[in-house]
Design an enzyme around this catalytic site. Sequence first.
Site, PDB file in Angstrom:
ATOM      1  CB  SER A  17     -45.229  52.590   5.856  1.00 10.08           C
ATOM      2  OG  SER A  17     -45.005  52.322   4.518  1.00 10.08           O
ATOM      3  CE  LYS A  20     -36.887  50.101   8.877  1.00 14.56           C
ATOM      4  NZ  LYS A  20     -37.943  49.336   8.241  1.00 14.56           N
ATOM      5  CE1 TYR A  57     -46.324  57.024 -10.099  1.00 13.41           C
ATOM      6  CE2 TYR A  57     -45.577  55.963 -12.111  1.00 13.41           C
ATOM      7  CZ  TYR A  57     -46.283  56.967 -11.482  1.00 13.41           C
ATOM      8  OH  TYR A  57     -46.947  57.908 -12.221  1.00 13.41           O
ATOM      9  CD  GLU A 153     -35.938  41.806   0.041  1.00 16.32           C
ATOM     10  OE1 GLU A 153     -35.542  41.424  -1.069  1.00 16.32           O
ATOM     11  OE2 GLU A 153     -36.623  42.832   0.212  1.00 16.32           O
ATOM     12  CE  LYS A 192     -51.162  37.299  22.071  1.00 14.99           C
ATOM     13  NZ  LYS A 192     -50.702  36.794  23.383  1.00 14.99           N
ATOM     14  CE  LYS A 226     -51.065  42.015  27.363  1.00 15.85           C
ATOM     15  NZ  LYS A 226     -52.461  42.248  26.930  1.00 15.85           N
ATOM     16  N   GLY A 357     -37.507  64.926 -14.200  1.00 14.05           N
ATOM     17  CA  GLY A 357     -38.103  63.702 -14.733  1.00 14.05           C
ATOM     18  C   GLY A 357     -37.313  63.146 -15.897  1.00 14.05           C
ATOM     19  CB  CYS A 384     -33.410  68.403 -13.493  1.00 14.35           C
ATOM     20  SG  CYS A 384     -32.050  67.431 -14.173  1.00 14.35           S
ATOM     21  CG  HIS A 510     -31.798  67.647  -8.928  1.00 14.42           C
ATOM     22  ND1 HIS A 510     -33.093  67.219  -9.097  1.00 14.42           N
ATOM     23  CD2 HIS A 510     -31.103  67.202  -9.994  1.00 14.42           C
ATOM     24  CE1 HIS A 510     -33.169  66.529 -10.226  1.00 14.42           C
ATOM     25  NE2 HIS A 510     -31.985  66.497 -10.781  1.00 14.42           N
ATOM     26  CD  GLU A 512     -34.582  68.725  -6.199  1.00 13.07           C
ATOM     27  OE1 GLU A 512     -34.138  69.838  -6.574  1.00 13.07           O
ATOM     28  OE2 GLU A 512     -34.767  67.776  -6.996  1.00 13.07           O
TER      29      GLU A 512
HETATM   30  N1  GLN Z   1     -34.058  63.522 -18.256  1.00  6.54           N
HETATM   31  C1  GLN Z   1     -33.250  64.694 -18.150  1.00  6.54           C
HETATM   32  C2  GLN Z   1     -31.767  64.401 -18.342  1.00  6.54           C
HETATM   33  O1  GLN Z   1     -31.338  63.302 -18.171  1.00  6.54           O
HETATM   34  C3  GLN Z   1     -33.485  65.404 -16.839  1.00  6.54           C
HETATM   35  C4  GLN Z   1     -33.135  64.588 -15.642  1.00  6.54           C
HETATM   36  C5  GLN Z   1     -33.734  65.078 -14.369  1.00  6.54           C
HETATM   37  O2  GLN Z   1     -34.720  65.826 -14.389  1.00  6.54           O
HETATM   38  N2  GLN Z   1     -33.211  64.661 -13.254  1.00  6.54           N
HETATM   39  O3  GLN Z   1     -31.006  65.282 -18.652  1.00  6.54           O
END
Ligand code: GLN
Length: 536
Positions: A17, A20, A57, A153, A192, A226, A357, A384, A510, A512
Amino acid sequence: MSNSTKYVFVTGGVTSSLGKGIISASLAKLLQARGYTATIQKLDPYINIDPGTLNPYEHGECFVTDDGAETDLDLGHYERFLNDRTSQDNNVTTGRIYQSVIDKERRGEFLGKTVQVIPHITNEIKERIQLLGKEGKYDIVITEIGGTVGDIESLPYVEAVRQMKWELDGDCLVVHLTLVPYLAAAGELKTKPTQHSVKQLLELGVQPDVLCCRTEHELELNLRRKIAKFCNVSMNAVIESRDAETIYDVPLLMQAEELDRVVLEKLNLNTKSVPNLDKWKEFLTTLKNPDSEVTIGLVGKYVELKDSYKSISESFIHAGVANKTKVNLRWIHSESVNSDNVSEKMEGLDGILVAPGFGSRGISGKIETVRHAREQKVPFLGICLGMQCAVIEFARNVLGWAEAHTTEIVDNCNTPVISMMEEQKNISNLGGTMRLGAYRCHLTPGSKVSKAYSTDKISERHRHRYEFNNEFLDAFEEKGMRATGKNPDTDLVEVVEIDDHPWFVGAQFHPEYKSTVDNPHPLFVAFVKAVLENRK
Ligand code: GLN
């Protein structure tokens, strides 16, 4: 500008964190501003083939490229800073490296040799790094090595860097990010940990050329001296990297420290070019001096870890600047929303976004949120799963189909307004099998979305398995939810909107993923604009 591609490696020491990704993106931005072509690659030492199967997460958002790669969220930063597209080649994991080597072994490509970490894995890593350079498209390839130096790794990656530095003498450079912590009890910055971390790199045969020192206080001359002395780097290559007010300040902070000049000099590249950051500075000025403020609720189930929605929150920063306003996000946990408290939870919001989601957790809260936005006429953007929830809500509460749902949650649902796409039905592997990447979409002329984009033909990135069920489309359109964006090849519904509402748009794709500082995304810009107009 140069004959051969130059390679810059960015490693990290002491802790994770340190940023980079932002330092890499900032360096690339500065080089780009001087007229060099630069791209950034992220090597992730974990064994997953890609982050597509990772829970947010674990590593935050999964970013998706035009070519359908599910990648690390740092690629989002690269695109937002450089306003350039990344691809599958820009993110490589240990899993992918091993998969490729094992496939070659099965095909007999190693001619009976024992397959080993050195040279086979390291060769594969070096090939992946040079793949971006080979096309001759870039003057400079910046490769960020995930993890921290000393991790088991990441050893093969550091070894690959060592070999490349040896083989491409003069064309490679290592920037090492390290921490210079402040010890309150001693009232001092301590060098250090940096010395130890450089020693660790040296043990692996790599001498860093530039040190970026993350610090909360000014790195005074005696400390720089240094660090330079104990780490065998030149004084001007000890770069102070102070905590910034916004990540978009970092290119300018790095410019003040002359990171770009040091890097170019060490790579024997021309430093005479004058960086042009006018547009960037203009963006920052507006960002820091907004005319107004708005508050938008972001409703999702991973809100404890804001990195899960990185591209969305950055898109709001870009769209805010485009509207000369500051967008404050109120993070609302979808699991905490129900029909009794929804008004209270949404109190005072100027706009509402229901996030993407997967799975059932928090979905009823998302549906309640949509209802509130629709009925209370709060500007709304659903992305989505957020769009799918808008469809389900409309079916239940406007069309009166109480059982309406998505087959993602209720497999044998009798009113499946959202259902699995035909081509998804026989797929059993979860990784990399969704509808991924850029697809064309045609917008209905005169609709809110076509106005937002100022065009009727767009291309946007996808990541889903389920879709709007066209069997029910007529009923929706009759009652006022229109499909205003469709894939011209498959007829899949990509956008829904409600006319009798200040601004209510659901997008299956999406947006975004495509917002950048130079090109704020039109849907986010239009959403924030609608929020501002609705407030008047
Ligand atoms: N779970 C939903 C799907 O697979 C929406 C996916 C998402 O929001 N990226 O269609």
